[in-house]
Design a protein around this motif. Structure first.
Motif, mmCIF file in Angstrom:
data_model
loop_
_atom_site.group_PDB
_atom_site.id
_atom_site.type_symbol
_atom_site.label_atom_id
_atom_site.label_comp_id
_atom_site.label_asym_id
_atom_site.label_seq_id
_atom_site.Cartn_x
_atom_site.Cartn_y
_atom_site.Cartn_z
ATOM 1 N N LEU A 18 0.994 -1.167 0.038
ATOM 2 C CA LEU A 18 -0.155 0.168 0.051
ATOM 3 C C LEU A 18 0.854 1.304 -0.143
ATOM 4 O O LEU A 18 2.109 1.355 0.427
ATOM 5 C CB LEU A 18 -0.962 -0.026 1.368
ATOM 6 C CG LEU A 18 -2.149 -0.682 1.281
ATOM 7 C CD1 LEU A 18 -2.852 -0.650 2.620
ATOM 8 C CD2 LEU A 18 -3.092 -0.431 0.241
ATOM 9 N N ARG A 19 0.473 2.188 -0.474
ATOM 10 C CA ARG A 19 1.055 3.591 -0.527
ATOM 11 C C ARG A 19 0.345 4.824 0.014
ATOM 12 O O ARG A 19 -1.031 4.905 -0.264
ATOM 13 C CB ARG A 19 1.285 3.976 -1.868
ATOM 14 C CG ARG A 19 2.195 5.250 -1.952
ATOM 15 C CD ARG A 19 2.162 5.901 -3.223
ATOM 16 N NE ARG A 19 3.317 6.871 -3.662
ATOM 17 C CZ ARG A 19 3.188 7.784 -4.538
ATOM 18 N NH1 ARG A 19 2.268 8.201 -5.052
ATOM 19 N NH2 ARG A 19 4.196 8.698 -4.761
ATOM 20 N N LEU A 20 0.608 5.118 1.288
ATOM 21 C CA LEU A 20 -0.178 6.215 1.989
ATOM 22 C C LEU A 20 0.542 7.609 1.663
ATOM 23 O O LEU A 20 1.607 7.623 1.510
ATOM 24 C CB LEU A 20 -0.013 5.883 3.553
ATOM 25 C CG LEU A 20 -0.316 4.764 4.084
ATOM 26 C CD1 LEU A 20 -0.181 4.654 5.503
ATOM 27 C CD2 LEU A 20 -1.811 4.154 3.670
ATOM 28 N N SER A 21 -0.667 8.542 1.701
ATOM 29 C CA SER A 21 -0.276 10.024 1.340
ATOM 30 C C SER A 21 -0.538 10.787 2.540
ATOM 31 O O SER A 21 -1.582 10.575 3.189
ATOM 32 C CB SER A 21 -1.080 10.356 0.140
ATOM 33 O OG SER A 21 -0.641 9.583 -1.055
ATOM 34 N N CYS A 22 0.178 11.994 2.565
ATOM 35 C CA CYS A 22 -0.010 12.864 3.745
ATOM 36 C C CYS A 22 0.096 14.100 3.180
ATOM 37 O O CYS A 22 1.206 14.569 2.229
ATOM 38 C CB CYS A 22 1.172 12.575 4.671
ATOM 39 S SG CYS A 22 0.734 14.139 5.951
ATOM 40 N N GLU A 23 -0.949 14.867 2.980
ATOM 41 C CA GLU A 23 -1.039 16.237 2.700
ATOM 42 C C GLU A 23 -1.352 17.317 3.485
ATOM 43 O O GLU A 23 -1.952 16.983 4.329
ATOM 44 C CB GLU A 23 -2.302 16.200 1.294
ATOM 45 C CG GLU A 23 -2.468 14.962 0.318
ATOM 46 C CD GLU A 23 -1.503 15.272 -0.864
ATOM 47 O OE1 GLU A 23 -0.890 16.462 -0.854
ATOM 48 O OE2 GLU A 23 -1.160 14.168 -1.515
ATOM 49 N N ALA A 24 -0.716 18.548 3.047
ATOM 50 C CA ALA A 24 -0.813 19.530 3.872
ATOM 51 C C ALA A 24 -1.843 20.634 3.167
ATOM 52 O O ALA A 24 -1.850 21.087 1.933
ATOM 53 C CB ALA A 24 0.358 20.274 4.174
ATOM 54 N N PRO A 25 -2.579 21.294 4.001
ATOM 55 C CA PRO A 25 -3.552 22.559 3.369
ATOM 56 C C PRO A 25 -2.966 23.456 2.771
ATOM 57 O O PRO A 25 -1.951 23.816 3.264
ATOM 58 C CB PRO A 25 -4.382 22.906 4.821
ATOM 59 C CG PRO A 25 -4.332 22.006 5.795
ATOM 60 C CD PRO A 25 -2.938 21.298 5.417
ATOM 61 N N GLU A 26 -3.392 23.685 1.645
ATOM 62 C CA GLU A 26 -2.690 24.634 1.001
ATOM 63 C C GLU A 26 -1.180 24.563 0.495
ATOM 64 O O GLU A 26 -0.548 25.551 0.411
ATOM 65 C CB GLU A 26 -2.834 26.189 1.400
ATOM 66 C CG GLU A 26 -4.332 26.419 1.750
ATOM 67 C CD GLU A 26 -4.704 27.687 2.269
ATOM 68 O OE1 GLU A 26 -5.894 28.400 2.520
ATOM 69 O OE2 GLU A 26 -3.809 28.303 3.025
ATOM 70 N N ARG A 27 -0.831 23.419 0.652
ATOM 71 C CA ARG A 27 0.734 22.978 0.411
ATOM 72 C C ARG A 27 1.553 23.569 1.187
ATOM 73 O O ARG A 27 2.791 24.022 0.924
ATOM 74 C CB ARG A 27 1.148 23.344 -1.040
ATOM 75 C CG ARG A 27 0.012 22.635 -2.236
ATOM 76 C CD ARG A 27 0.218 21.340 -2.186
ATOM 77 N NE ARG A 27 -0.434 20.485 -3.379
ATOM 78 C CZ ARG A 27 -1.612 19.588 -3.120
ATOM 79 N NH1 ARG A 27 -1.940 19.611 -1.904
ATOM 80 N NH2 ARG A 27 -2.126 19.416 -4.245
ATOM 81 N N THR A 28 1.291 24.008 2.593
ATOM 82 C CA THR A 28 2.040 24.866 3.472
ATOM 83 C C THR A 28 3.198 23.831 4.007
ATOM 84 O O THR A 28 2.797 22.864 4.425
ATOM 85 C CB THR A 28 1.204 25.465 4.330
ATOM 86 O OG1 THR A 28 0.385 26.521 3.548
ATOM 87 C CG2 THR A 28 2.025 26.427 5.401
ATOM 88 N N PHE A 29 4.162 24.401 4.413
ATOM 89 C CA PHE A 29 5.245 23.603 5.065
ATOM 90 C C PHE A 29 5.411 23.533 6.519
ATOM 91 O O PHE A 29 5.997 24.061 7.308
ATOM 92 C CB PHE A 29 6.652 24.029 4.553
ATOM 93 C CG PHE A 29 6.964 23.477 3.170
ATOM 94 C CD1 PHE A 29 6.612 24.134 1.806
ATOM 95 C CD2 PHE A 29 7.746 22.344 2.814
ATOM 96 C CE1 PHE A 29 6.882 23.708 0.716
ATOM 97 C CE2 PHE A 29 7.850 21.825 1.643
ATOM 98 C CZ PHE A 29 7.693 22.706 0.488
ATOM 99 N N TYR A 30 4.300 23.184 6.993
ATOM 100 C CA TYR A 30 4.288 23.133 8.592
ATOM 101 C C TYR A 30 5.028 22.129 9.104
ATOM 102 O O TYR A 30 5.525 21.126 8.524
ATOM 103 C CB TYR A 30 2.705 22.487 9.038
ATOM 104 C CG TYR A 30 1.693 23.541 8.608
ATOM 105 C CD1 TYR A 30 0.765 23.184 7.277
ATOM 106 C CD2 TYR A 30 1.228 24.694 8.986
ATOM 107 C CE1 TYR A 30 -0.217 23.749 6.957
ATOM 108 C CE2 TYR A 30 0.069 25.347 8.422
ATOM 109 C CZ TYR A 30 -0.713 24.920 7.383
ATOM 110 O OH TYR A 30 -1.595 25.791 7.066
ATOM 111 N N GLY A 31 5.816 22.609 10.065
ATOM 112 C CA GLY A 31 6.900 21.966 11.081
ATOM 113 C C GLY A 31 8.247 21.710 10.008
ATOM 114 O O GLY A 31 8.357 22.144 9.269
ATOM 115 N N PHE A 32 9.069 20.886 10.480
ATOM 116 C CA PHE A 32 10.350 20.484 9.906
ATOM 117 C C PHE A 32 10.297 19.203 9.321
ATOM 118 O O PHE A 32 11.404 18.957 8.831
ATOM 119 C CB PHE A 32 11.252 20.445 11.124
ATOM 120 C CG PHE A 32 11.509 21.874 11.768
ATOM 121 C CD1 PHE A 32 10.752 21.971 13.015
ATOM 122 C CD2 PHE A 32 12.236 22.641 11.424
ATOM 123 C CE1 PHE A 32 10.958 23.283 13.601
ATOM 124 C CE2 PHE A 32 12.435 23.795 11.966
ATOM 125 C CZ PHE A 32 11.788 24.276 13.125
#
Length: 123
Positions: A18-32
Motif C-alpha cells: 500500500l502507499r499512504l499519502s500525507c497532504e498539507a492544506p494549501e501545500r504549506t510547509f508546516y513543521g520541519f
C-alpha cells in the motif's frame, strides 16, 4: 487547528503493498518534516517513519527494509510505501509534523495530526 490529511489506507492481503499519502492544506510547509505513526487496537501509538525537509529519514525497526518514506517538495506531499505487509501492520496510520528541527520519534514533539487512515492486512 490545522490538520494534515492522510489517505491511501485499505484492506490488503498479507504480502501485499500500500502507499499512504500525507497532504498539507494549501501545500504549506508546516513543521520541519513529516512523521508517520500508527495505533493498533489495544496498543499505544507507535512511531513508524519520519522524513525531515533536509531529506533525513528514520524508520522503526519493525518496518525497516519494508517501508519507504519519501517526499514531493513541489506538492508538499509525503508518502509511505509499505511492502511485504503482515497482519501486525494493521492499524490506523497518522501523519504529523515535527515541531523541532532534529529527527525525533517522540509523538509529543509532533503537531498538526491528521484524522488517520485505516490499514487492514488480512492473513
Amino acid at each position: 487547528q490545522v490538520q494534515l490529511v492522510e489517505s491511501g489506507g485499505s484492506v490488503v492481503q498479507a504480502g501485499g503493498s500500500l502507499r499512504l499519502s500525507c497532504e498539507a492544506p494549501e501545500r504549506t510547509f508546516y513543521g520541519f518534516g513529516r512523521g508517520w505513526f500508527r495505533r493498533a487496537p489495544g496498543n499505544e501509538r507507535e512511531f513508524v517513519a519520519l522524513i525531515m525537509w533536509s531529506g533525513v529519514t528514520k524508520y522503526a525497526e519493525s518496518v525497516e527494509g519494508r517501508f519507504t518514506i519519501s517526499r514531493d517538495t513541489v506538492q508538499n506531499s509525503v508518502y509511505l510505501q509499505m511492502n511485504s505487509l503482515t497482519p501486525e501492520d494493521t492499524a490506523v496510520y497518522y501523519c504529523a509534523a515535527p515541531t523541532i528541527p532534529e529527527p525525533t520519534t517522540e509523538a509529543h514533539r509532533y503537531s498538526y495530526w491528521g484524522q488517520g487512515t485505516q490499514v487492514t492486512v488480512s492473513s
